[in-house]
Motif scaffolding. Structure first.
Motif: not given
Length: 330
Positions: A46-51, A230-232, A238-248, A326-329
């Motif tokens: 699987a390709e690395t998702p782009t954010l 930072l905002a999304f 919904d579509a890129k939650g794991p990518a956002i977590q990886a970004m952080y 998505v990252q912080f409760k």
């Protein structure tokens, strides 16, 4: 003789049968191997998702830039595609056109987006700073701005910041002459050329202004104002939650990297990407960044109160409504 010939013929038939069996076996094995290879080729990793991030040329962009340049983003499973814009309005145009997933925004922009029906959520605060500069020798402190001209970008956190700084000095926005200039570099040039009495600016333009003889009257830090986030849109969350977590995760690693490495090792990257002049390399002070964290609810509430006062927000939207977990409760 006949028996011998018959015996030879039978042996020949048996030999042909054995060779045929072996050939079929090899062919089957070969086909199995080929099919296995074909399946692997048809199912690549699987390709690395782009954010994609839309950032302004300011200090809050630096950890993201370092994260990408050092490859921390890919190590954590995301490819950060960073675009920088000269003004908040240019950034907003790109965002609304769907050219970026997330953006370095401000609390006033969050109010405006949600007022317009865009479900945009804050995923974290960022480490930014605005400074109010002047080149007018008659202006010694903020209260001296009464009746003077101030350059800012309307309906953004620059206007909000100026309003808060003026309020703390006993003034209101009606006490100054506001000139709207969205482009940050243009604000600095106008101030340097005495076309205005004061201007609100981010880094690196603050350092550039001070090098040109301008003075700092106040700042978001001095005023206790932090509108930087930072905002999304919720759809991207919904579509890129794991990518956002990886970004952080990459962001935090970049912060740790800057703490453990000499500034000289990455200052050229900052000069290139953020826009500091090379001549000011010795004057650049990279902030002592902290790991990413969620926005302060009280900061959101204060910005929303101002947004309502100036007519930018009319809907009944609470601070909690625009904060993502998505990252912080929450």
């Amino acid at each position: 003789m006949k028996r011998t010939s018959m015996k030879k013929i039978l042996m020949l038939f048996m030999l042909v049968a054995i060779i045929s069996t072996l050939a079929v076996g090899c062919s089957t094995a070969k086909n199995a191997n080929t099919e296995g290879t074909g399946d692997a080729a048809a199912s690549p990793a699987a390709e690395t998702p782009t954010l994609s991030l839309g950032l302004l040329p300011s200090i809050d962009a630096i950890p993201f830039i370092v994260a990408h340049s050092q490859g921390f983003d890919k190590e954590h499973g995301v490819n950060l595609a960073i675009q920088t814009f000269k003004s908040a309005k240019d950034r907003d145009v790109a965002f609304q056109a769907g050219k970026v997933d997330g953006l370095s925004a401000d609390l006033v922009a969050i109010a405006i987006y949600n007022e317009a029906g865009l479900d945009v959520k804050i995923t974290s605060t960022t480490f930014g700073e605005f400074d109010l500069l002047t080149g007018n020798d008659e202006i010694k402190e903020v209260k001296d701005l009464k009746g003077k001209s101030v350059i800012l970008s309307k309906n953004t956190s620059t206007q909000y910041t100026v309003a808060m700084i003026l309020k703390q000095a006993g003034l209101t926005e009606d006490d100054v002459l506001v000139t709207e200039v969205p482009q940050i570099p243009t604000r600095l040039e106008l101030l340097k050329n005495n076309k205005a009495d004061a201007a609100i600016l981010p880094e690196p333009f603050v350092t550039m202004g001070k090098a040109a003889g301008l003075r700092v009257l106040s700042s978001t830090l001095a005023a206790g104002v932090n509108p930087f986030v930072l905002a999304f849109p919720q759809s991207a969350i919904d579509a890129k939650g794991p990518a956002i977590q990886a970004m952080y995760a990459a962001y935090d690693e970049a912060v740790a990297y800057m703490k453990s490495h000499d500034q000289a090792e990455y200052i050229d990257l900052i000069i290139k990407e953020v826009g500091y002049p090379d001549t000011l390399k010795a004057d650049i002070k990279v902030p002592d960044y902290l790991p990413a964290n969620q926005v302060d609810v009280k900061q959101v509430e204060a910005a929303f109160v101002w947004a309502r006062e100036v007519g930018l927000l009319t809907k009944n939207i609470a601070a909690e409504d625009v904060i993502s977990d998505v990252q912080f409760k929450k």
